[in-house]
Design a protein around this motif. Structure first.
Motif, PDB file in Angstrom:
ATOM      1  N   THR A  17       0.847  -1.177   0.000  1.00  0.00           N
ATOM      2  CA  THR A  17       0.000   0.000   0.000  1.00  0.00           C
ATOM      3  C   THR A  17       0.886   1.231   0.000  1.00  0.00           C
ATOM      4  O   THR A  17       2.058   1.161   0.381  1.00  0.00           O
ATOM      5  N   LEU A  18       0.342   2.337  -0.417  1.00  0.00           N
ATOM      6  CA  LEU A  18       1.059   3.607  -0.389  1.00  0.00           C
ATOM      7  C   LEU A  18       0.694   4.289   0.923  1.00  0.00           C
ATOM      8  O   LEU A  18      -0.463   4.613   1.153  1.00  0.00           O
ATOM      9  N   THR A  19       1.686   4.500   1.793  1.00  0.00           N
ATOM     10  CA  THR A  19       1.412   5.036   3.128  1.00  0.00           C
ATOM     11  C   THR A  19       1.766   6.509   3.264  1.00  0.00           C
ATOM     12  O   THR A  19       1.372   7.140   4.224  1.00  0.00           O
ATOM     13  N   SER A  23       8.987  11.468  -1.699  1.00  0.00           N
ATOM     14  CA  SER A  23       9.741  12.696  -1.445  1.00  0.00           C
ATOM     15  C   SER A  23      11.010  12.708  -2.292  1.00  0.00           C
ATOM     16  O   SER A  23      11.440  11.690  -2.804  1.00  0.00           O
ATOM     17  N   VAL A  24      11.605  13.885  -2.410  1.00  0.00           N
ATOM     18  CA  VAL A  24      12.829  14.080  -3.173  1.00  0.00           C
ATOM     19  C   VAL A  24      13.755  14.947  -2.341  1.00  0.00           C
ATOM     20  O   VAL A  24      13.328  15.924  -1.737  1.00  0.00           O
ATOM     21  N   TYR A  43       4.859   7.213 -10.197  1.00  0.00           N
ATOM     22  CA  TYR A  43       4.670   6.117  -9.235  1.00  0.00           C
ATOM     23  C   TYR A  43       3.425   6.358  -8.386  1.00  0.00           C
ATOM     24  O   TYR A  43       2.589   5.473  -8.215  1.00  0.00           O
ATOM     25  N   GLU A  44       3.279   7.560  -7.866  1.00  0.00           N
ATOM     26  CA  GLU A  44       2.132   7.900  -7.029  1.00  0.00           C
ATOM     27  C   GLU A  44       0.824   7.759  -7.817  1.00  0.00           C
ATOM     28  O   GLU A  44      -0.159   7.217  -7.327  1.00  0.00           O
ATOM     29  N   ARG A 156       9.521   5.842  -1.644  1.00  0.00           N
ATOM     30  CA  ARG A 156       8.430   6.506  -2.361  1.00  0.00           C
ATOM     31  C   ARG A 156       7.097   6.332  -1.638  1.00  0.00           C
ATOM     32  O   ARG A 156       6.048   6.587  -2.211  1.00  0.00           O
ATOM     33  N   GLY A 157       7.144   5.859  -0.393  1.00  0.00           N
ATOM     34  CA  GLY A 157       5.931   5.786   0.408  1.00  0.00           C
ATOM     35  C   GLY A 157       5.256   4.431   0.449  1.00  0.00           C
ATOM     36  O   GLY A 157       4.213   4.276   1.062  1.00  0.00           O
ATOM     37  N   GLY A 158       5.820   3.426  -0.202  1.00  0.00           N
ATOM     38  CA  GLY A 158       5.198   2.108  -0.222  1.00  0.00           C
ATOM     39  C   GLY A 158       5.557   1.260   0.989  1.00  0.00           C
ATOM     40  O   GLY A 158       6.666   1.355   1.518  1.00  0.00           O
TER      41      GLY A 158
END
Length: 173
Positions: A17-19, A23-24, A43-44, A156-158
């Motif tokens: 899941t994307l949590t 960010s960069v 990706y998002e 990337r938040g996954g």
């Protein structure tokens, strides 16, 4: 190279899941920074619109009376740092493959820095199309790993839960 033998191997994605938002680091050079931001946005967007193509398993859209397509997401990580991630949709009718390299951080043995190098798209009956990538970067923090299960967080938040595959599950080329 990957020094932690526990994360090396062939893994199947069980859940993701994307949590958080990707960010960069603003310390990157302008062209790299721009591409990294575009890559993160793609990706998002994939995670929201077609989560299966971004490795997501949560919130897949379902049509009444229509079975969802079968999806297999498999990752190979070798001790010399090869990363090979393949997503097969509908028993291989559509195959996405992303290849890259992993390097274990010296300061943190749980984190792998990943550089993505190529992307391949194959549709059944057609020759695959492979495209080089301008080396977008990511990282994976493994928060749990044993002989059968791995839980990792991506830069990337996954959030990813993977099951180790045995030799009998080896995929073709």
């Amino acid at each position: 190279p990957v020094a932690s033998a526990r994360v090396v191997g062939r893994w199947a994605l069980v859940f993701s899941t994307l949590t958080q938002q990707p960010s960069v680091r603003d310390t990157e050079e302008a062209p790299v920074l721009l591409f990294q931001r575009v890559s993160n946005r793609v990706y998002e967007t994939l995670f929201r619109v077609a989560p299966v193509l971004a490795g997501g398993s949560e919130g897949r859209p379902r049509l009444p009376g229509v079975a969802p397509p079968s999806v297999a997401n498999e990752q190979l990580l070798t001790s010399d740092g090869l990363v090979d991630n393949v997503v097969d949709v509908a028993s291989g009718a559509l195959r996405l493959r992303v290849r890259g390299t992993a390097d274990q951080r010296r300061s943190d043995d749980r984190t792998l820095d990943i550089v993505f190098e190529s992307f391949e798209l194959a549709v059944a009956g057609l020759p695959p199309v492979e495209l080089p990538l301008p080396r977008p970067k990511g990282a994976i923090l493994t928060t749990f790993v044993d002989d059968d299960l791995r839980v990792s967080r991506g830069s990337r938040g996954g959030l990813f839960v993977l099951r180790r595959l045995g030799e009998e599950h080896r995929r073709g080329g």
